[in-house]
Write a protein that holds these residues in place. Structure first.
Motif, mmCIF file in Angstrom:
data_model
loop_
_atom_site.group_PDB
_atom_site.id
_atom_site.type_symbol
_atom_site.label_atom_id
_atom_site.label_comp_id
_atom_site.label_asym_id
_atom_site.label_seq_id
_atom_site.Cartn_x
_atom_site.Cartn_y
_atom_site.Cartn_z
ATOM 1 N N ALA A 257 50.456 -51.667 -5.557
ATOM 2 C CA ALA A 257 51.056 -51.529 -4.230
ATOM 3 C C ALA A 257 50.380 -50.415 -3.442
ATOM 4 O O ALA A 257 50.093 -50.559 -2.240
ATOM 5 N N TRP A 258 50.108 -49.299 -4.084
ATOM 6 C CA TRP A 258 49.458 -48.173 -3.402
ATOM 7 C C TRP A 258 47.996 -48.478 -3.097
ATOM 8 O O TRP A 258 47.446 -47.981 -2.105
ATOM 9 N N MET A 259 47.368 -49.307 -3.935
ATOM 10 C CA MET A 259 45.983 -49.692 -3.681
ATOM 11 C C MET A 259 45.862 -50.440 -2.353
ATOM 12 O O MET A 259 45.034 -50.108 -1.501
ATOM 13 N N SER A 260 46.689 -51.469 -2.148
ATOM 14 C CA SER A 260 46.620 -52.236 -0.905
ATOM 15 C C SER A 260 47.005 -51.379 0.292
ATOM 16 O O SER A 260 46.452 -51.538 1.387
ATOM 17 N N ALA A 261 47.950 -50.442 0.107
ATOM 18 C CA ALA A 261 48.339 -49.556 1.205
ATOM 19 C C ALA A 261 47.177 -48.668 1.626
ATOM 20 O O ALA A 261 46.926 -48.471 2.825
ATOM 21 N N LEU A 262 46.434 -48.139 0.664
ATOM 22 C CA LEU A 262 45.309 -47.271 0.970
ATOM 23 C C LEU A 262 44.174 -48.048 1.632
ATOM 24 O O LEU A 262 43.536 -47.559 2.574
ATOM 25 N N GLN A 393 52.501 -51.430 4.893
ATOM 26 C CA GLN A 393 52.460 -51.326 6.347
ATOM 27 C C GLN A 393 52.724 -49.898 6.821
ATOM 28 O O GLN A 393 52.075 -49.421 7.755
ATOM 29 N N ILE A 394 53.670 -49.208 6.191
ATOM 30 C CA ILE A 394 53.970 -47.830 6.603
ATOM 31 C C ILE A 394 52.738 -46.942 6.429
ATOM 32 O O ILE A 394 52.358 -46.188 7.333
ATOM 33 N N ILE A 395 52.112 -47.024 5.259
ATOM 34 C CA ILE A 395 50.905 -46.228 5.009
ATOM 35 C C ILE A 395 49.739 -46.729 5.841
ATOM 36 O O ILE A 395 49.011 -45.946 6.462
ATOM 37 N N GLY A 396 49.576 -48.042 5.878
ATOM 38 C CA GLY A 396 48.429 -48.620 6.574
ATOM 39 C C GLY A 396 48.418 -48.355 8.060
ATOM 40 O O GLY A 396 47.358 -48.115 8.652
ATOM 41 N N GLN A 397 49.589 -48.372 8.691
ATOM 42 C CA GLN A 397 49.642 -48.199 10.138
ATOM 43 C C GLN A 397 49.507 -46.745 10.570
ATOM 44 O O GLN A 397 49.496 -46.459 11.775
ATOM 45 N N LEU A 398 49.386 -45.838 9.617
ATOM 46 C CA LEU A 398 49.062 -44.456 9.979
ATOM 47 C C LEU A 398 47.579 -44.313 10.317
ATOM 48 O O LEU A 398 47.176 -43.340 10.951
ATOM 49 N N GLY A 399 46.781 -45.291 9.904
ATOM 50 C CA GLY A 399 45.344 -45.241 10.157
ATOM 51 C C GLY A 399 44.970 -45.084 11.622
ATOM 52 O O GLY A 399 44.178 -44.200 11.974
ATOM 53 N N PRO A 400 45.523 -45.926 12.521
ATOM 54 C CA PRO A 400 45.171 -45.790 13.937
ATOM 55 C C PRO A 400 45.556 -44.447 14.545
ATOM 56 O O PRO A 400 44.921 -44.003 15.512
ATOM 57 N N LEU A 401 46.604 -43.801 14.024
ATOM 58 C CA LEU A 401 46.992 -42.502 14.568
ATOM 59 C C LEU A 401 45.881 -41.477 14.375
ATOM 60 O O LEU A 401 45.724 -40.548 15.172
#
Length: 483
Positions: A257-262, A393-401
């Motif tokens: 789960a953490w792999m896909s989030a990262l 999604q929570i971790i992934g969507q921090l990317g654009p910030l």
């Protein structure tokens, strides 16, 4: 020349009409690249939104607040993904579509920025709810069929992007022959149809295959039967469904789960750069606005077709990791070329820079689809899928910030440092995918060994003993990670 429109009578019931019609049509131009999280507000900005909504004492940060409001609620409400395993799909989809369409439409009657900011915040909630669509698709399709279905859903992004500028241009031309400010008409036309679609969704969307009105009785049985094996694998070792709390805890300690989030975080970090450097490249090439719009479409169209082809191949191979790693490296190569442009003394508007956009865009769109599918495939049971998806999604969507802050104006037109970071991010996504694939393969082998030891120990039920060894194989293996 500014055209001042005469407002209708100021009676209370004319409030909404007055807001729409009593707006001077003023040209608003900016030389700064606009980074938006939604194409419509970016086009509205250059159509006069900021000039019309600014208070008597202008605040240059209000537009940024509107963008931020969308993303804050979008990230905070990602846990809504869990609802897709708890709430009937037709109810959830209808509510999300209606609320999204209503909020999008109400932007057209914004009297000021605070009103617009509230609308953008509600839009963020709706967008967060929609990210769980792949979980809904998992109720109809087997694990090895999910990539192409998820690809069709995600491919709407590059396809819509390729036509968005042309659509906005058409709406703005239409507004010239109406008394409505162009940016208000833009919001109204792009948002209100969703309100109507919500009613259709309520009657059309099935909650599961056995409730699909368009399937015959026999087809419903077939649809249910073909998913039985995967549902059986979603049970624990004792044949009982895991509890919700137990599922949630297992997801939070699951490296998959953490792999896909990262991976999604790194990919989104790179993706957020596209609205910055593509318009800059096209502007430096000396093209007219219309020609720039035409040249901006091909990279997205190419991404659309190759994305679907990649998803199809992924399903045929029943594998995600290998294609994901290749796509991430392919994208990193495009960013690396963009990062090298200044050192190679290429002209800011060089065709080489423009061509480098293709692998960058194609690669990260592929990675997004494969990552989402991989995440769904590697969680057993609907509850774990919902929690794992929300975490991603929570971790992934921090990317654009972070990504949208990599391109200060002083670094233009090459944005070398930002491009270098994006190239590293995509290379990092490939590395995480490689390590993750190795881990999942190791875990599958461990589960194989444990299952084999159970069989050798005579762990079989009464039915298996009666029908014999040959028939016992029909039970199949338990859950395994998809590589």
């Amino acid at each position: 020349m500014n055209e001042l429109l005469k407002p209708p009578p100021p009676a209370p019931h004319f409030f909404l009409i007055r807001i729409i019609f009593n707006t001077p049509r003023r040209s608003f131009q900016t030389n700064k690249a606009v980074i938006t999280h939604s194409i419509d507000i970016g086009n509205a900005l250059i159509s006069g939104l900021d000039a019309d909504l600014q208070p008597p004492s202008p605040n240059p940060n209000l537009y940024s607040y509107a963008l931020t409001a969308f993303y804050v609620t979008y990230i905070l409400f990602e846990p809504l993904s869990v609802l897709w395993s708890r709430v009937p799909a037709r109810v959830l989809i209808s509510v999300i579509v209606f609320s999204w369409g209503l909020a999008a439409s109400l932007q057209a009657v914004s009297p000021n920025y605070p009103f617009l900011i509230v609308c953008r915040a509600v839009l963020g909630v709706g967008e967060a709810g929609f990210t769980g669509i792949p979980i809904f698709l998992g109720k109809f399709f087997k694990r090895e069929e999910m990539a192409i279905r998820t690809g069709i859903f995600i491919s709407a992004a590059p396809l819509a992007t390729s036509f968005a500028s042309s659509l906005a241009w058409g709406i703005m031309k239409l507004a010239e022959s109406t008394p409505i400010a162009s940016w208000r008409l833009l919001f109204l036309i792009e948002g209100f149809p969703s309100v109507l679609v919500a009613g259709i969704a309520w009657n059309l969307i099935p909650d599961s295959p056995d409730k699909a009105k368009y399937l015959t009785k026999r087809e419903k049985k077939v649809a249910k039967w073909r998913l039985q094996t995967e549902k059986a694998a979603a049970q624990d070792e004792n044949g009982q469904k895991n509890s919700t709390v137990k599922d949630m805890l297992k997801v939070l300690i699951d490296p998959a789960a953490w792999m896909s989030a990262l991976i999604l975080f790194l990919t989104n970090l790179a993706y957020s750069s596209m609205p910055v450097f593509l318009p800059t490249i096209l502007r430096e090439m000396g093209h007219t606005p219309m020609m720039s719009q035409a040249l901006a479409a091909p990279p997205y169209l190419a991404s659309f077709f190759i994305l679907l082809a990649t998803a199809h191949v992924s399903d045929r191979l029943k594998a995600r990791g290998g294609l994901l790693i290749f796509s991430a490296i392919f994208s990193a190569s495009g960013y690396a070329m963009l990062a090298s442009a200044e050192h190679l003394r290429l002209d800011p508007g060089s065709w080489i820079r423009y061509l480098a956009v293709y692998p960058a865009a194609i690669g990260f769109f592929n990675v997004v689809v494969l990552t989402i599918t991989w995440n769904i495939n590697n969680q057993k049971g609907e509850t774990r899928q919902g929690v794992g998806f929300a975490l991603m999604q929570i971790i992934g969507q921090l990317g654009p910030l972070i990504g949208t802050r990599l391109y200060p104006d002083r670094d233009g037109p090459y944005y070398t440092e930002g491009m270098t970071v994006c190239a590293g991010a995509m290379a990092g996504a490939a590395a995480v995918g490689l390590v993750g694939r190795w881990y999942l393969r190791r875990e599958n082998r461990r589960m194989d060994r444990e299952e084999e030891r159970g069989r050798e120990g005579g762990d079989q039920d009464e039915g298996e003993a009666l029908v014999g060894e040959k028939d016992r194989t029909r039970k199949g293996r338990g859950f395994r990670y998809m590589l």
